[in-house]
Write an enzyme that holds these catalytic residues in place. Sequence first.
Site, mmCIF file in Angstrom:
data_model
loop_
_atom_site.group_PDB
_atom_site.id
_atom_site.type_symbol
_atom_site.label_atom_id
_atom_site.label_comp_id
_atom_site.label_asym_id
_atom_site.label_seq_id
_atom_site.Cartn_x
_atom_site.Cartn_y
_atom_site.Cartn_z
ATOM 1 N N PHE A 247 0.865 -1.184 0.000
ATOM 2 C CA PHE A 247 0.000 0.000 0.000
ATOM 3 C C PHE A 247 0.898 1.228 0.000
ATOM 4 O O PHE A 247 1.752 1.381 0.880
ATOM 5 C CB PHE A 247 -0.857 -0.082 1.269
ATOM 6 C CG PHE A 247 -1.727 1.109 1.551
ATOM 7 C CD1 PHE A 247 -2.996 1.193 1.004
ATOM 8 C CD2 PHE A 247 -1.301 2.122 2.407
ATOM 9 C CE1 PHE A 247 -3.837 2.265 1.305
ATOM 10 C CE2 PHE A 247 -2.124 3.190 2.711
ATOM 11 C CZ PHE A 247 -3.390 3.267 2.152
ATOM 12 N N SER B 22 1.130 12.991 6.918
ATOM 13 C CA SER B 22 -0.318 13.037 7.023
ATOM 14 C C SER B 22 -0.946 14.010 6.018
ATOM 15 O O SER B 22 -2.153 13.971 5.791
ATOM 16 C CB SER B 22 -0.718 13.454 8.444
ATOM 17 O OG SER B 22 -0.184 12.546 9.393
ATOM 18 N N TRP C 99 7.852 4.605 2.635
ATOM 19 C CA TRP C 99 7.286 3.797 3.715
ATOM 20 C C TRP C 99 6.359 2.700 3.206
ATOM 21 O O TRP C 99 5.245 2.536 3.676
ATOM 22 C CB TRP C 99 6.558 4.660 4.754
ATOM 23 C CG TRP C 99 7.376 5.774 5.315
ATOM 24 C CD1 TRP C 99 7.128 7.111 5.231
ATOM 25 C CD2 TRP C 99 8.607 5.659 6.064
ATOM 26 N NE1 TRP C 99 8.106 7.836 5.860
ATOM 27 C CE2 TRP C 99 9.027 6.958 6.385
ATOM 28 C CE3 TRP C 99 9.392 4.577 6.478
ATOM 29 C CZ2 TRP C 99 10.189 7.219 7.103
ATOM 30 C CZ3 TRP C 99 10.554 4.846 7.185
ATOM 31 C CH2 TRP C 99 10.936 6.132 7.493
ATOM 32 N N THR D 233 5.434 -0.857 3.413
ATOM 33 C CA THR D 233 5.583 -2.141 4.084
ATOM 34 C C THR D 233 5.371 -3.237 3.039
ATOM 35 O O THR D 233 4.445 -3.173 2.245
ATOM 36 C CB THR D 233 4.554 -2.289 5.209
ATOM 37 O OG1 THR D 233 4.742 -1.223 6.143
ATOM 38 C CG2 THR D 233 4.733 -3.610 5.943
ATOM 39 N N ARG E 130 10.579 -12.863 40.368
ATOM 40 C CA ARG E 130 11.614 -11.996 40.932
ATOM 41 C C ARG E 130 11.289 -11.660 42.375
ATOM 42 O O ARG E 130 10.158 -11.257 42.685
ATOM 43 C CB ARG E 130 11.693 -10.702 40.100
ATOM 44 C CG ARG E 130 12.699 -9.684 40.619
ATOM 45 C CD ARG E 130 14.102 -10.033 40.174
ATOM 46 N NE ARG E 130 14.985 -8.881 40.339
ATOM 47 C CZ ARG E 130 15.825 -8.715 41.357
ATOM 48 N NH1 ARG E 130 15.896 -9.634 42.324
ATOM 49 N NH2 ARG E 130 16.595 -7.651 41.417
ATOM 50 N N GLU F 10 -0.366 4.257 10.328
ATOM 51 C CA GLU F 10 -1.728 4.576 9.863
ATOM 52 C C GLU F 10 -2.268 5.880 10.452
ATOM 53 O O GLU F 10 -3.456 6.031 10.707
ATOM 54 C CB GLU F 10 -2.706 3.430 10.183
ATOM 55 C CG GLU F 10 -2.239 2.056 9.749
ATOM 56 C CD GLU F 10 -2.121 1.919 8.236
ATOM 57 O OE1 GLU F 10 -2.352 2.900 7.511
ATOM 58 O OE2 GLU F 10 -1.780 0.830 7.774
ATOM 59 N N THR G 126 -0.795 9.436 12.969
ATOM 60 C CA THR G 126 -0.374 9.701 14.342
ATOM 61 C C THR G 126 -1.574 9.906 15.264
ATOM 62 O O THR G 126 -2.700 10.130 14.814
ATOM 63 C CB THR G 126 0.504 10.963 14.393
ATOM 64 O OG1 THR G 126 -0.307 12.095 14.022
ATOM 65 C CG2 THR G 126 1.694 10.851 13.446
#
Length: 401
Positions: free
Chosen positions: A127, A136, A160, A162, A284, A379, A381
């Site tokens: 995409f 944006s 960008w 992906t 712990r 997708e 901010t």
Amino acid sequence: MPRLCQTDGLTDDQGEILKAVRVFVEEKILPVATELEHADEYPQEIVDGLKELGIFGLMIPEEYDGLGESLLTYALCVEEIARGWMSVSGVINTHFIVAYMLMQHGTEEQKRKYLPRMATGEVRGAFSMSEPGLGSDVAAIKTKAVRDGDDYVIDGQKMWLTNGGTSTLVATLVKIDEGHADDVSVYKRMTTFLVEKEPGFGETAPGLTIPGKIDKMGYKGVDTTEMVLEGHRVSAEQVLGGEPGRGFYQMMDGVEVGRVNVAARACGIANRAFELAIAYAQQRETFGKPIAEHQAILFRLAEMATKVEASHAMMVKAARLKDKGQRNDVEAGMAKMLAAEYCNEVVQDSFRIHGGYGYSKEYEIERLYREAAFMLIGEGTSDIQKMIIGRALLKDYQLKG
């Protein structure tokens, strides 16, 4: 099943799918995730396993050889996968957005050409909306397509992506100035092209170059790239939906479901961070007892679990609205914003509970700490989500008279 992130009203089929995905995460992803992430190695065996599970075609209708499941089913699967390793959920996210855009906006010829092969993972989607000079601010897009006979010639640089290297089909937003009046909105000058290419790096199609992987703080394993278009020729048949000028609205429709996906990813990361924290807190010991018995730690665990549950509930609501065919821009924005912010808070609390060990690469929380940051920007901010939510609320609550 654990107490957190349970969803009411699921069908037996949905339950079986989620159970299969959770087993896959436990057996095939969690044991190797940190090692592969540190090596920045593409998880090919995991991806092959997801293909066999049918995840790549989960929402693609049965008439196109998919499983025909809902956005909710998909989001819950993404939540489970991100719990194992967020990068793996990224491998399928943009693939799914492209498939969704085809289902909603593609011509019948485009659907039959791509969806059956996308369902099997033979065709892999990416995409592409962002560019180096914009994030944006989509109106500032510079990549252009110019009509040349039956084709378009595209020039520009995208950023960008992906799956930029592994994909073979890129839904690409560009600007077309021809044929529009001067006063036409910039958003009506945008068109989405279905750009085909070969997997890999370098020149993967004539006039189309994928320079290489971008080195990132986190979100490793998955390939994030640029895409350079220099005289790349595309047939007019590759315009999504067959009609120019609808690209912005098609992309925004895809982004809405993408925001549900990112919310689901954030839920998965937060849930895993909580699991690691509550396990470590029982092992712990300080001052003669497990740190889970100290009130400060107990309170922190309670707050973490509440944030995980709230994020999950909002994500589920946004997915169900979209499945009903309703607009969910506000709900998706709320879910994405809340889940992303809470994810970072939960991961930070888990990191604090781990103390010095959390800073060591031997511990899984170190990886989650770096992955959580991406949820704040993926997708859109949090500030962009607030603008979307705020503007919609002003319309809904506008004073009369």
